[in-house]
Design a protein around this motif. Structure first.
Motif, PDB file in Angstrom:
ATOM      1  N   ALA A 185       8.161 -45.388 -23.877  1.00 46.99           N
ATOM      2  CA  ALA A 185       8.522 -45.486 -22.851  1.00 46.99           C
ATOM      3  C   ALA A 185       9.296 -44.600 -22.240  1.00 46.99           C
ATOM      4  CB  ALA A 185       9.899 -46.684 -22.328  1.00 46.99           C
ATOM      5  N   GLY A 186       9.857 -44.137 -23.544  1.00 50.69           N
ATOM      6  CA  GLY A 186      11.296 -42.667 -22.943  1.00 50.69           C
ATOM      7  C   GLY A 186      10.060 -41.363 -22.548  1.00 50.69           C
ATOM      8  N   GLU A 187       8.544 -41.480 -23.117  1.00 51.71           N
ATOM      9  CA  GLU A 187       7.756 -40.430 -23.783  1.00 51.71           C
ATOM     10  C   GLU A 187       7.290 -40.486 -21.819  1.00 51.71           C
ATOM     11  OE1 GLU A 187       7.311 -37.506 -26.125  1.00 51.71           O
ATOM     12  OE2 GLU A 187       8.770 -38.658 -26.861  1.00 51.71           O
ATOM     13  N   ALA A 188       6.877 -41.998 -22.087  1.00 51.43           N
ATOM     14  CA  ALA A 188       5.735 -41.583 -20.437  1.00 51.43           C
ATOM     15  C   ALA A 188       6.869 -41.136 -19.119  1.00 51.43           C
ATOM     16  CB  ALA A 188       5.596 -43.546 -20.580  1.00 51.43           C
ATOM     17  N   ALA A 189       8.189 -42.292 -19.079  1.00 51.55           N
ATOM     18  CA  ALA A 189       9.850 -40.804 -18.496  1.00 51.55           C
ATOM     19  C   ALA A 189       8.711 -40.495 -18.032  1.00 51.55           C
ATOM     20  CB  ALA A 189      10.876 -41.811 -19.266  1.00 51.55           C
ATOM     21  N   ILE A 190       9.778 -39.367 -19.396  1.00 48.97           N
ATOM     22  CA  ILE A 190       8.861 -37.439 -19.538  1.00 48.97           C
ATOM     23  C   ILE A 190       8.051 -37.044 -18.649  1.00 48.97           C
ATOM     24  CG2 ILE A 190       9.832 -36.220 -21.236  1.00 48.97           C
ATOM     25  CD1 ILE A 190      11.303 -37.528 -22.826  1.00 48.97           C
ATOM     26  N   LYS A 191       6.948 -37.530 -19.709  1.00 49.92           N
ATOM     27  CA  LYS A 191       5.648 -37.108 -18.858  1.00 49.92           C
ATOM     28  C   LYS A 191       5.053 -36.996 -17.149  1.00 49.92           C
ATOM     29  CE  LYS A 191       0.878 -37.564 -19.586  1.00 49.92           C
ATOM     30  NZ  LYS A 191       0.607 -38.087 -18.267  1.00 49.92           N
ATOM     31  N   SER A 192       6.109 -38.491 -16.807  1.00 51.84           N
ATOM     32  CA  SER A 192       5.686 -38.504 -15.456  1.00 51.84           C
ATOM     33  C   SER A 192       7.104 -37.417 -14.761  1.00 51.84           C
ATOM     34  CB  SER A 192       6.459 -39.946 -14.779  1.00 51.84           C
ATOM     35  OG  SER A 192       5.270 -40.899 -15.842  1.00 51.84           O
ATOM     36  N   GLY A 193       7.970 -37.582 -15.425  1.00 45.42           N
ATOM     37  CA  GLY A 193       8.880 -36.784 -14.506  1.00 45.42           C
ATOM     38  C   GLY A 193       8.546 -34.928 -14.801  1.00 45.42           C
ATOM     39  N   ILE A 194       8.163 -34.222 -15.730  1.00 44.60           N
ATOM     40  CA  ILE A 194       7.081 -33.313 -15.082  1.00 44.60           C
ATOM     41  C   ILE A 194       5.694 -33.291 -14.714  1.00 44.60           C
ATOM     42  CG2 ILE A 194       6.055 -31.714 -16.938  1.00 44.60           C
ATOM     43  CD1 ILE A 194       7.484 -32.432 -19.243  1.00 44.60           C
ATOM     44  N   GLU A 195       5.581 -34.571 -14.490  1.00 44.17           N
ATOM     45  CA  GLU A 195       4.200 -34.044 -13.691  1.00 44.17           C
ATOM     46  C   GLU A 195       4.860 -33.943 -12.261  1.00 44.17           C
ATOM     47  OE1 GLU A 195       2.309 -37.580 -14.616  1.00 44.17           O
ATOM     48  OE2 GLU A 195       1.057 -36.691 -15.758  1.00 44.17           O
ATOM     49  N   VAL A 196       5.830 -34.962 -11.813  1.00 42.25           N
ATOM     50  CA  VAL A 196       5.974 -34.906 -10.194  1.00 42.25           C
ATOM     51  C   VAL A 196       7.330 -33.548  -9.974  1.00 42.25           C
ATOM     52  CG1 VAL A 196       8.121 -35.393  -9.187  1.00 42.25           C
ATOM     53  CG2 VAL A 196       6.855 -37.550 -10.495  1.00 42.25           C
ATOM     54  N   LEU A 197       7.959 -32.909 -11.084  1.00 40.55           N
ATOM     55  CA  LEU A 197       8.172 -31.344 -10.657  1.00 40.55           C
ATOM     56  C   LEU A 197       7.118 -30.504 -10.614  1.00 40.55           C
ATOM     57  CD1 LEU A 197      11.174 -32.542 -13.445  1.00 40.55           C
ATOM     58  CD2 LEU A 197      11.256 -31.666 -11.529  1.00 40.55           C
ATOM     59  N   GLU A 198       6.116 -30.796 -11.507  1.00 41.05           N
ATOM     60  CA  GLU A 198       4.970 -29.155 -11.356  1.00 41.05           C
ATOM     61  C   GLU A 198       4.334 -29.738 -10.237  1.00 41.05           C
ATOM     62  OE1 GLU A 198       2.681 -30.151 -14.690  1.00 41.05           O
ATOM     63  OE2 GLU A 198       4.048 -28.881 -16.006  1.00 41.05           O
ATOM     64  N   ARG A 199       4.383 -31.090  -9.676  1.00 40.50           N
ATOM     65  CA  ARG A 199       3.798 -30.471  -7.784  1.00 40.50           C
ATOM     66  C   ARG A 199       4.698 -30.274  -6.935  1.00 40.50           C
ATOM     67  NH1 ARG A 199       2.843 -36.230  -9.669  1.00 40.50           N
ATOM     68  NH2 ARG A 199       4.130 -36.934  -8.234  1.00 40.50           N
ATOM     69  N   GLY A 200       5.939 -29.835  -7.681  1.00 43.41           N
ATOM     70  CA  GLY A 200       7.101 -28.784  -7.027  1.00 43.41           C
ATOM     71  C   GLY A 200       7.942 -30.509  -5.742  1.00 43.41           C
ATOM     72  N   GLU A 201       8.055 -31.442  -6.581  1.00 43.59           N
ATOM     73  CA  GLU A 201       9.046 -32.379  -5.774  1.00 43.59           C
ATOM     74  C   GLU A 201      10.173 -32.329  -6.549  1.00 43.59           C
ATOM     75  OE1 GLU A 201       6.236 -36.202  -5.842  1.00 43.59           O
ATOM     76  OE2 GLU A 201       4.646 -34.549  -4.549  1.00 43.59           O
ATOM     77  N   LEU A 202      11.311 -33.822  -6.173  1.00 40.61           N
ATOM     78  CA  LEU A 202      13.003 -33.690  -6.069  1.00 40.61           C
ATOM     79  C   LEU A 202      11.788 -35.393  -7.164  1.00 40.61           C
ATOM     80  CD1 LEU A 202      14.943 -33.531  -2.939  1.00 40.61           C
ATOM     81  CD2 LEU A 202      13.743 -32.344  -5.002  1.00 40.61           C
ATOM     82  N   PHE A 203      12.363 -35.857  -8.411  1.00 47.49           N
ATOM     83  CA  PHE A 203      12.645 -36.197  -9.915  1.00 47.49           C
ATOM     84  C   PHE A 203      13.947 -37.041  -9.789  1.00 47.49           C
ATOM     85  CE2 PHE A 203      12.557 -37.312 -14.123  1.00 47.49           C
ATOM     86  CZ  PHE A 203      12.066 -38.679 -13.721  1.00 47.49           C
ATOM     87  N   GLY A 204      13.935 -37.902  -9.643  1.00 47.04           N
ATOM     88  CA  GLY A 204      15.212 -38.875  -9.097  1.00 47.04           C
ATOM     89  C   GLY A 204      15.845 -39.532 -10.950  1.00 47.04           C
ATOM     90  N   ILE A 205      16.606 -39.592 -12.089  1.00 42.58           N
ATOM     91  CA  ILE A 205      16.821 -39.849 -12.787  1.00 42.58           C
ATOM     92  C   ILE A 205      18.473 -40.923 -12.779  1.00 42.58           C
ATOM     93  CG2 ILE A 205      17.203 -37.345 -13.840  1.00 42.58           C
ATOM     94  CD1 ILE A 205      15.656 -39.121 -16.686  1.00 42.58           C
ATOM     95  N   TYR A 206      18.132 -41.371 -14.060  1.00 38.15           N
ATOM     96  CA  TYR A 206      19.561 -42.213 -14.286  1.00 38.15           C
ATOM     97  C   TYR A 206      20.483 -41.869 -15.925  1.00 38.15           C
ATOM     98  CZ  TYR A 206      18.764 -44.580 -10.132  1.00 38.15           C
ATOM     99  OH  TYR A 206      18.759 -44.395  -8.266  1.00 38.15           O
ATOM    100  N   PRO A 207      20.520 -40.878 -15.835  1.00 44.20           N
ATOM    101  CA  PRO A 207      20.779 -40.271 -17.433  1.00 44.20           C
ATOM    102  C   PRO A 207      21.634 -41.519 -18.776  1.00 44.20           C
ATOM    103  CG  PRO A 207      21.576 -38.025 -16.025  1.00 44.20           C
ATOM    104  CD  PRO A 207      21.026 -39.697 -14.919  1.00 44.20           C
ATOM    105  N   GLU A 208      22.990 -42.632 -17.110  1.00 47.12           N
ATOM    106  CA  GLU A 208      22.761 -43.712 -18.376  1.00 47.12           C
ATOM    107  C   GLU A 208      21.885 -44.839 -18.957  1.00 47.12           C
ATOM    108  OE1 GLU A 208      27.064 -45.018 -16.604  1.00 47.12           O
ATOM    109  OE2 GLU A 208      25.912 -44.031 -14.775  1.00 47.12           O
ATOM    110  N   GLY A 209      20.849 -44.192 -18.094  1.00 46.69           N
ATOM    111  CA  GLY A 209      19.733 -45.170 -18.955  1.00 46.69           C
ATOM    112  C   GLY A 209      19.377 -46.789 -17.996  1.00 46.69           C
ATOM    113  N   THR A 210      21.273 -47.380 -17.719  1.00 43.88           N
ATOM    114  CA  THR A 210      20.763 -47.925 -17.463  1.00 43.88           C
ATOM    115  C   THR A 210      22.140 -48.348 -16.154  1.00 43.88           C
ATOM    116  OG1 THR A 210      20.812 -50.960 -17.502  1.00 43.88           O
ATOM    117  CG2 THR A 210      21.865 -49.267 -19.011  1.00 43.88           C
ATOM    118  N   ARG A 211      22.246 -49.531 -15.261  1.00 43.70           N
ATOM    119  CA  ARG A 211      23.449 -49.972 -14.586  1.00 43.70           C
ATOM    120  C   ARG A 211      24.476 -49.596 -15.729  1.00 43.70           C
ATOM    121  NH1 ARG A 211      21.004 -53.966 -10.523  1.00 43.70           N
ATOM    122  NH2 ARG A 211      19.887 -54.670 -12.461  1.00 43.70           N
ATOM    123  N   SER A 212      25.757 -49.647 -15.307  1.00 44.28           N
ATOM    124  CA  SER A 212      26.975 -49.962 -15.931  1.00 44.28           C
ATOM    125  C   SER A 212      27.576 -50.837 -15.171  1.00 44.28           C
ATOM    126  CB  SER A 212      27.399 -48.260 -14.804  1.00 44.28           C
ATOM    127  OG  SER A 212      29.349 -49.236 -15.229  1.00 44.28           O
TER     128      SER A 212
END
Length: 264
Positions: free
Chosen positions: A91-118
């Motif tokens: 799951a972690g690798e898939a999320a990283i790959k997805s984020g890189i693809e979004v950014l390579e398209r010149g778009e905005l990528f949103g992420i929650y560093p905590e990994g889950t809701r507080s």
């Protein structure tokens, strides 16, 4: 999203925003936000002119039936990207790959560093894998974001949201290009993540907890389970005590009847 969900959210809740000038008009950028509520992924994109892509569990996209198709269409419309979370590492690798693809398209990528809701409104330690690795692999700036009071609108377990004004504070972009090529150095990943979390803490005003939110959720779940078991044991003990007391009273009644030569 902008016309339907975004417009409705802005009209109904009137979220206030600070720091919109820090969002670039074009080009890739990572929006790293605290995570208080399920609605965070809707309020943030609603106040921006550009599309923001977040990752979401694949179950939202592949549930069968009419309801499943409608759910998938909704999440696609609000910029959610499906990621299979069946395996933690995968799951972690898939999320990283997805984020890189979004950014390579010149778009905005949103992420929650905590990994889950507080679980309690406090800010928890950021996980170093996703955010830092995506930032270092792409060279995209990281923009810290603080969601304010969104947890009060729809707390966990509540179906009907409370009408109130949430807030969004957007900080200045952080440049980590000095670390490029070091995305596999765990000390660098930790340093990048901690710097971002510190900026989010300053923006949000939250109390910081130096542990992962997932660990706190486990502790709370274990405490709730222990409390439930203790309550069950207490009720069982009370029932047993009442049973024994009843037996004693009946025995005493029989003894009195025997002394008097009558049947109880």
């Amino acid at each position: 999203m902008k016309v339907t969900v975004g417009g409705s959210l802005k009209l109904a809740f009137r979220p206030w925003v600070e720091g919109l000038e820090h969002i670039p008009a074009e080009g890739p950028a990572i929006l790293a936000s605290n995570h208080l509520s399920f609605s965070d992924s809707f309020f943030l994109p609603a106040v921006l002119d550009r599309k923001v892509t977040f990752i979401a569990k694949a179950e939202y996209f592949n549930t069968p039936g009419v309801k499943g198709r409608l759910t998938a269409a909704f999440f696609k419309g609000v910029g959610q990207l499906p990621v299979d979370r069946s395996g933690a590492r995968g799951a972690g690798e898939a999320a990283i790959k997805s984020g890189i693809e979004v950014l390579e398209r010149g778009e905005l990528f949103g992420i929650y560093p905590e990994g889950t809701r507080s679980p309690d409104g406090r800010l928890y330690r950021g996980k170093p894998g996703g955010l830092a690795r995506v930032a270092l692999a792409t060279g995209a700036p990281v923009i810290p974001v603080a969601m304010i009071d969104t947890e009060k609108i729809q707390p966990p377990g509540k179906v009907v949201p409370k009408l109130m004004r949430p807030g969004i504070r957007i900080g200045k972009p952080l440049d980590f290009t000095r670390y490029q090529g070091m995305e596999h150095d765990r000390f660098v990943l930790r340093a990048v993540t901690d710097e971002v979390m510190y900026e989010i803490m300053k923006l949000s005003g939250q109390e910081y907890v130096d542990m992962y939110a997932t660990a706190m959720k486990r502790q709370l779940a274990e405490a709730a389970k222990a409390e439930k078991e203790a309550g069950k044991a207490a009720r069982s003990a009370l029932a047993q005590a009442e049973k024994e007391q009843t037996a004693k009273e009946k025995a005493a009644e029989r003894d009195r009847a025997a002394e008097q030569g009558t049947e109880p």
